[in-house]
Write a protein that holds these residues in place. Structure first.
Motif, PDB file in Angstrom:
ATOM      1  N   UNK A 144     -17.407  -3.461  20.203  1.00  0.00           N
ATOM      2  CA  UNK A 144     -16.861  -2.550  19.201  1.00  0.00           C
ATOM      3  C   UNK A 144     -16.742  -3.304  17.880  1.00  0.00           C
ATOM      4  N   UNK A 145     -17.286  -2.718  16.823  1.00  0.00           N
ATOM      5  CA  UNK A 145     -17.395  -3.394  15.525  1.00  0.00           C
ATOM      6  C   UNK A 145     -16.557  -2.647  14.490  1.00  0.00           C
ATOM      7  N   UNK A 330     -19.312   1.805  16.700  1.00  0.00           N
ATOM      8  CA  UNK A 330     -18.702   1.546  15.387  1.00  0.00           C
ATOM      9  C   UNK A 330     -18.384   2.884  14.728  1.00  0.00           C
ATOM     10  N   UNK A 331     -17.585   2.833  13.668  1.00  0.00           N
ATOM     11  CA  UNK A 331     -17.188   4.068  12.982  1.00  0.00           C
ATOM     12  C   UNK A 331     -18.226   4.457  11.932  1.00  0.00           C
ATOM     13  N   UNK A 332     -17.914   5.498  11.164  1.00  0.00           N
ATOM     14  CA  UNK A 332     -18.899   6.090  10.258  1.00  0.00           C
ATOM     15  C   UNK A 332     -19.261   5.196   9.080  1.00  0.00           C
ATOM     16  N   UNK A 333     -18.499   4.139   8.832  1.00  0.00           N
ATOM     17  CA  UNK A 333     -18.824   3.234   7.740  1.00  0.00           C
ATOM     18  C   UNK A 333     -20.118   2.471   7.958  1.00  0.00           C
ATOM     19  N   UNK A 334     -20.656   2.486   9.178  1.00  0.00           N
ATOM     20  CA  UNK A 334     -21.873   1.738   9.507  1.00  0.00           C
ATOM     21  C   UNK A 334     -23.077   2.651   9.750  1.00  0.00           C
ATOM     22  N   UNK A 335     -22.894   3.972   9.592  1.00  0.00           N
ATOM     23  CA  UNK A 335     -23.954   4.914   9.944  1.00  0.00           C
ATOM     24  C   UNK A 335     -24.998   5.110   8.867  1.00  0.00           C
ATOM     25  N   UNK A 352     -22.753   4.770  17.059  1.00  0.00           N
ATOM     26  CA  UNK A 352     -22.293   4.579  15.680  1.00  0.00           C
ATOM     27  C   UNK A 352     -22.241   5.939  14.997  1.00  0.00           C
ATOM     28  N   UNK A 353     -21.095   6.308  14.482  1.00  0.00           N
ATOM     29  CA  UNK A 353     -20.931   7.604  13.818  1.00  0.00           C
ATOM     30  C   UNK A 353     -21.603   7.579  12.443  1.00  0.00           C
ATOM     31  N   UNK A 354     -21.851   8.769  11.921  1.00  0.00           N
ATOM     32  CA  UNK A 354     -22.288   8.920  10.533  1.00  0.00           C
ATOM     33  C   UNK A 354     -21.221   9.694   9.781  1.00  0.00           C
ATOM     34  N   UNK A 355     -21.365   9.827   8.470  1.00  0.00           N
ATOM     35  CA  UNK A 355     -20.242  10.240   7.623  1.00  0.00           C
ATOM     36  C   UNK A 355     -19.701  11.636   7.906  1.00  0.00           C
ATOM     37  N   UNK A 356     -20.522  12.582   8.343  1.00  0.00           N
ATOM     38  CA  UNK A 356     -20.006  13.931   8.573  1.00  0.00           C
ATOM     39  C   UNK A 356     -20.078  14.317  10.062  1.00  0.00           C
ATOM     40  N   UNK A 466     -12.760   2.605  21.120  1.00  0.00           N
ATOM     41  CA  UNK A 466     -12.958   1.788  19.924  1.00  0.00           C
ATOM     42  C   UNK A 466     -11.669   1.559  19.125  1.00  0.00           C
ATOM     43  N   UNK A 467     -10.875   2.597  18.803  1.00  0.00           N
ATOM     44  CA  UNK A 467      -9.676   2.331  17.988  1.00  0.00           C
ATOM     45  C   UNK A 467      -8.672   1.402  18.664  1.00  0.00           C
TER      46      UNK A 467
END
Length: 516
Positions: A144-145, A330-335, A352-356, A466-467
């Motif tokens: 998890x990053x 990882x969260x949306x900051x890396x998508x 890895x999520x993306x912004x929306x 992850x959180x």
């Protein structure tokens, strides 16, 4: 009435009591204490690269394993100052046991930390992580990053801005061009055989030569006093100022700012803003990879955005633990497109999520917008889009764009044929003319794969984990250890400091779970 003294009811206390057989320091340390875990683990790691930095002539040095134990345990105890470590080595029984009653001074401790561990501590850290794998604490299959900002040990008013440097250079060019134009008016005959220099790309030598030419042409001429002052100032300062600005640009590289007191630090916005005014502060972007709340890799970056830190961080993970990793969360900051392509090329499953991403999951909520380009119907065979009113949007052009990270992406531009009189125009778009949309098909394809992974049963498990995994490591660092500002300056020394903290956190957690 005479008072009769009562007999005392206290335990016997003899401060100067002699002891026939002096006790060992080990007798005062419990078998479950983390200091024993630190000692045994560091005794088992290889430190060949640290030993290479020592000379075998001259006075004998303290053993590097003893020094490393002292530093790791001091960081575990939230003691970060070399002077306080020196004091603890003379007063604290745990430090005295680790050092074998040796007492290195603060200069020796600081020199070992800054010089001996430079470039080699990550190797020691990775050995400890592999020991955690062997002991069953982690398996390195999924990591998890996430990132956080840590303030640098730098003056927050010692900033250098890249835009200000560019403006200063441009101002010099403009003033020099104005002086040349004025010289052509006053001494046109003297410049008849000299062409105007190209000031779009100047260097100090060209500036000196241009100013000398202007000065020679105006030597015997009647010159406006203001222009004469400008010329004298340019002659004294322009070349040196340009050299200084070029040096600053070299330090900046691709950044927008740096601190004069720590040139490796970049001005960033901090979440933990004690000033409560949102001002920029010099700092580093710290990246953690964790599993089961153990830190498996750390890296410090002077780039404030997480998007650009992902690939260097992940390459380091693969270098430290080859053929171990299977997936990344990882969260949306890396998508970003570049990061998704990297994971795909390396054969790693992307969670890895993306912004929306979260907006897509709420299709019936107010956050969902049917007019968004990604929600329009696309006919892949004809390569056309349909607007909400059913009108065809044809491909207008294809263009290449370069991201801030240097990655090239392909953008397809589509345009509607006639938006005049459309009843949905006010909700669809507000621009003049027919609506135009820009689509990155490659990024949409990568996001589609990421969406499939994220919404799967395994993806739901990793998204919920992850959180509580990586965020817990940051909470431990900032709140339990009270570490919100680096003590050392420079990226290499900051990396050492974070390595010692990561070792301390892992070993303490390993000890507590072993005891449990």
């Amino acid at each position: 009435m005479k008072l009769v003294p009562q007999k005392s009811h206290f335990k016997a206390y003899h401060q100067n009591q002699m002891i026939l057989f002096p006790p060992s320091l080990s007798d005062f340390i419990s078998s479950e204490h983390p200091v024993r875990t630190i000692s045994s683990i560091i005794d088992g790691v290889q430190i060949d690269r640290i030993l290479e930095k020592y000379s075998y002539t001259g006075a004998k040095a303290y053993h590097p394993k003893m020094m490393l134990k002292l530093l790791v345990y001091s960081y575990l105890c939230n003691v970060y100052s070399s002077r306080k470590i020196e004091q603890a080595a003379s007063e604290n029984v745990h430090f005295m046991w680790l050092s074998g009653m040796q007492k290195p001074d603060h200069n020796t401790i600081a020199r070992f930390r800054s010089s001996r561990l430079k470039g080699v501590l990550k190797e020691v850290f990775s050995q400890v992580v592999l020991l955690l794998v062997d002991s069953g604490h982690i398996d390195l299959q999924t990591i998890y990053v996430d990132g956080t900002k840590i303030e640098a040990n730098a003056n927050k008013f010692s900033f250098v801005w890249g835009k200000a440097i560019q403006k200063n250079i441009q101002r010099m060019k403009d003033r020099l061009g104005e002086l040349w134009d004025y010289t052509e008016q006053v001494a046109k005959s003297d410049l008849a055989n000299v062409s105007k220099p190209d000031l779009s790309d100047v260097d100090p030598e060209k500036i000196e030569q241009t100013i000398e030419t202007i000065n020679e042409a105006l030597r015997d001429k009647k010159v406006d006093a203001k222009k004469r002052r400008q010329l004298n100032y340019a002659k004294k300062n322009y070349a040196d100022n340009l050299r200084k600005n070029e040096q600053k640009l070299k330090i900046l590289e691709e950044r927008n700012s740096y601190s004069k007191t720590d040139p490796d630090a970049t001005f960033m916005r901090m979440k933990d803003d004690y000033m409560q005014n949102g001002q920029l502060k010099p700092g580093y972007n710290l990246q953690f990879s964790t599993q089961n709340q153990f830190i498996v890799n750390y890296s410090n970056h002077n780039n404030p955005t997480d998007t650009k830190t992902f690939i260097p961080h992940m390459k380091e993970v693969q270098q430290l633990y080859p053929d171990k990793l299977n997936s990344v969360c990882a969260d949306s900051g890396y998508g970003s497109e570049e990061n998704y392509e990297f994971l795909e090329a390396e054969g790693l499953t992307s969670f890895v999520k993306y912004n929306y991403f979260h907006k897509e999951q709420k299709k019936g909520a107010k956050t969902y917008c049917e007019f968004h380009p990604n929600n329009l119907f696309y006919d892949s065979k004809q390569d056309i889009y349909y607007c909400p009113m059913g009108q065809v949007m044809n491909l207008k052009k294809i263009k290449k764009e370069k991201s801030q990270a240097g990655h090239f992406k392909t953008i397809h531009v589509y345009q509607a044929q006639n938006c005049n009189g459309c009843p949905l125009r006010g909700m669809c778009h507000k621009a003049k003319g027919n609506r135009t949309i820009q689509i990155n098909h490659r990024l949409n394809e990568l996001r589609s794969k990421a969406r499939e992974h994220l919404t799967s049963e395994e993806g739901l498990k990793h998204r919920s984990q992850r959180p509580v995994d990586v965020e817990a490591a940051f909470g431990n660092l900032k709140h339990n250890k009270g570490f919100k500002r680096f003590l050392l300056r420079g990226k290499e020394k900051v990396e050492i400091e974070m390595g010692l903290l990561a070792l301390a956190i892992n070993l303490k957690k390993m000890n507590s779970r072993k005891v449990a």
